[in-house]
Design a protein around this motif. Structure first.
Motif, PDB file in Angstrom:
ATOM      1  N   ARG A 146      68.652 -13.860  70.117  1.00  0.00           N
ATOM      2  CA  ARG A 146      67.269 -13.530  69.771  1.00  0.00           C
ATOM      3  C   ARG A 146      67.114 -13.087  68.312  1.00  0.00           C
ATOM      4  N   PRO A 147      67.971 -12.188  67.790  1.00  0.00           N
ATOM      5  CA  PRO A 147      67.796 -11.812  66.380  1.00  0.00           C
ATOM      6  C   PRO A 147      67.879 -13.003  65.430  1.00  0.00           C
ATOM      7  N   ALA A 148      68.764 -13.950  65.717  1.00  0.00           N
ATOM      8  CA  ALA A 148      68.874 -15.134  64.857  1.00  0.00           C
ATOM      9  C   ALA A 148      67.608 -15.980  64.929  1.00  0.00           C
ATOM     10  N   LEU A 149      67.029 -16.114  66.122  1.00  0.00           N
ATOM     11  CA  LEU A 149      65.785 -16.868  66.265  1.00  0.00           C
ATOM     12  C   LEU A 149      64.646 -16.190  65.510  1.00  0.00           C
ATOM     13  N   GLU A 150      64.550 -14.890  65.646  1.00  0.00           N
ATOM     14  CA  GLU A 150      63.485 -14.161  64.949  1.00  0.00           C
ATOM     15  C   GLU A 150      63.629 -14.323  63.439  1.00  0.00           C
ATOM     16  N   TRP A 151      64.861 -14.260  62.962  1.00  0.00           N
ATOM     17  CA  TRP A 151      65.095 -14.445  61.528  1.00  0.00           C
ATOM     18  C   TRP A 151      64.739 -15.865  61.099  1.00  0.00           C
ATOM     19  N   ALA A 152      65.129 -16.860  61.911  1.00  0.00           N
ATOM     20  CA  ALA A 152      64.838 -18.252  61.564  1.00  0.00           C
ATOM     21  C   ALA A 152      63.338 -18.493  61.461  1.00  0.00           C
ATOM     22  N   VAL A 153      62.574 -17.910  62.379  1.00  0.00           N
ATOM     23  CA  VAL A 153      61.121 -18.075  62.337  1.00  0.00           C
ATOM     24  C   VAL A 153      60.542 -17.405  61.093  1.00  0.00           C
ATOM     25  N   SER A 154      61.138 -16.282  60.674  1.00  0.00           N
ATOM     26  CA  SER A 154      60.657 -15.615  59.460  1.00  0.00           C
ATOM     27  C   SER A 154      60.943 -16.448  58.215  1.00  0.00           C
ATOM     28  N   CYS A 155      61.909 -17.365  58.300  1.00  0.00           N
ATOM     29  CA  CYS A 155      62.262 -18.232  57.172  1.00  0.00           C
ATOM     30  C   CYS A 155      61.491 -19.553  57.172  1.00  0.00           C
ATOM     31  N   TRP A 156      60.728 -19.808  58.204  1.00  0.00           N
ATOM     32  CA  TRP A 156      59.998 -21.072  58.354  1.00  0.00           C
ATOM     33  C   TRP A 156      59.244 -21.412  57.076  1.00  0.00           C
ATOM     34  N   PRO A 157      59.280 -22.686  56.603  1.00  0.00           N
ATOM     35  CA  PRO A 157      59.909 -23.861  57.214  1.00  0.00           C
ATOM     36  C   PRO A 157      61.280 -24.214  56.621  1.00  0.00           C
ATOM     37  N   THR A 158      61.992 -23.246  56.088  1.00  0.00           N
ATOM     38  CA  THR A 158      63.325 -23.517  55.549  1.00  0.00           C
ATOM     39  C   THR A 158      64.324 -23.740  56.689  1.00  0.00           C
ATOM     40  N   PRO A 159      65.104 -24.815  56.663  1.00  0.00           N
ATOM     41  CA  PRO A 159      66.147 -24.995  57.683  1.00  0.00           C
ATOM     42  C   PRO A 159      67.290 -24.012  57.448  1.00  0.00           C
ATOM     43  N   VAL A 160      67.679 -23.312  58.489  1.00  0.00           N
ATOM     44  CA  VAL A 160      68.711 -22.289  58.377  1.00  0.00           C
ATOM     45  C   VAL A 160      69.710 -22.453  59.518  1.00  0.00           C
ATOM     46  N   ALA A 161      70.739 -21.613  59.504  1.00  0.00           N
ATOM     47  CA  ALA A 161      71.736 -21.634  60.575  1.00  0.00           C
ATOM     48  C   ALA A 161      72.337 -20.251  60.727  1.00  0.00           C
ATOM     49  N   ALA A 162      72.766 -19.956  61.943  1.00  0.00           N
ATOM     50  CA  ALA A 162      73.580 -18.776  62.214  1.00  0.00           C
ATOM     51  C   ALA A 162      74.985 -19.283  62.508  1.00  0.00           C
ATOM     52  N   PHE A 163      75.980 -18.702  61.860  1.00  0.00           N
ATOM     53  CA  PHE A 163      77.344 -19.173  62.079  1.00  0.00           C
ATOM     54  C   PHE A 163      78.295 -17.990  62.134  1.00  0.00           C
ATOM     55  N   GLU A 164      79.394 -18.203  62.825  1.00  0.00           N
ATOM     56  CA  GLU A 164      80.411 -17.166  62.899  1.00  0.00           C
ATOM     57  C   GLU A 164      81.642 -17.622  62.141  1.00  0.00           C
TER      58      GLU A 164
END
Length: 285
Positions: A56-74
């Motif tokens: 969920r935190p990654a999704l919330e962050w991604a939406v805040s970056c819209w419309p930039t394509p982003v990724a969460a990675f480990e």
């Protein structure tokens, strides 16, 4: 946010009792457009996504970056990279989360993150092109479902689907209307479990807690990880309601045929990425 107005649903959108399924190809903006249109025609009581709650935190962050394509990675061991989760405009789950968040609709992340030592996924069967998804009739869903049924599910798939089916059963009991958005391969097996009330799961163990780093996706990484052209992702982000894959591809080809601007580095001319607000220097390329 789309204005809510009644309209016929695409033929491939599925229904089981008070559950509406939007099975999709991940990252493909054709399905993001269909999710957008569904929100324009109706509002569910809750949206369930094929993602674990820890995302969920990654999704919330991604939406805040819209419309930039982003990724969460480990990070993997040493300099290697572990799991990478692209969160890009046009992806059906990202679009469902974005629109539900804007309208105050509950979003349930109902998948589970499990680990099966030694498990390996085989190469996927050639898929039916997503451009057929909006055609009348059930041909698209039937063809894709038949291809999926040829593949033997992994133990992790069965465990995840059991958990999702159990969570959906609980949501269906509490809400008048439930949407599920996720990958095509899971939908039919989830419905079969709901029909039989079979939520048994194979022996698996929870995956170790993941620690994600966040970054924007450069053009080459976007292509490698999602199979999507940056121009197509950008076209969806600019106008989800008007996105049409053939028109977007035609525009891309016309732009590619133009000569490079004089006295300007070509890579700079083609790369107009904006940096997400929280991590301006981070990028995967």
């Amino acid at each position: 946010m789309p204005e809510c107005r009644p309209s016929p649903k695409p033929a491939f959108v599925q229904a089981f009792r008070n559950l509406t399924g939007l099975p999709s190809y991940h990252y493909d903006a054709v399905f993001g457009r269909i999710v957008y249109e569904q929100f324009a025609s109706t509002r569910p009581g809750v949206v369930a996504l094929e993602l674990p709650a820890s995302f969920r935190p990654a999704l919330e962050w991604a939406v805040s970056c819209w419309p930039t394509p982003v990724a969460a990675f480990e990070r993997g061991r040493g300099s290697t990279m572990g799991i990478v989760v692209p969160l890009v405009p046009g992806d059906s789950m990202v679009e469902a989360f974005r629109l539900a968040s804007q309208t105050g609709i509950e979003v349930a992340l109902i998948d589970v993150d499990v680990s099966v030592p030694g498990e390996q996924r085989s190469e996927p069967t050639l898929a039916v092109g997503p451009e057929f998804a909006a055609r009348p009739g059930d041909g698209f869903f039937t063809a894709v479902n038949a291809l999926n049924n040829r593949e033997e599910p992994l133990a992790s798939d069965l465990a995840r689907e059991a958990a999702m089916a159990s969570a959906l059963a609980a949501l269906m009991a509490r809400h008048e209307s439930v949407w599920w958005v996720g990958g095509f391969a899971h939908w039919s097996r989830i419905v079969a479990r709901l029909r039989s009330r079979d939520f048994s799961t194979p022996d698996t163990r929870p995956a170790l807690r993941r620690r994600f780093t966040r970054a924007r996706l450069g053009p080459s990484a976007l292509m490698r990880l999602t199979g999507s052209y940056p121009a197509m992702v950008r076209a969806f982000g600019q106008a989800p309601a008007e996105f049409e894959p053939f028109d977007a591809m035609r525009t891309l080809l016309h732009e590619a045929a133009k000569p490079a601007p004089d006295h300007q580095d070509l890579s700079h001319a083609l790369d107009e990425r904006g940096a997400p607000p929280s991590e301006p220097a981070a990028a995967i390329d």
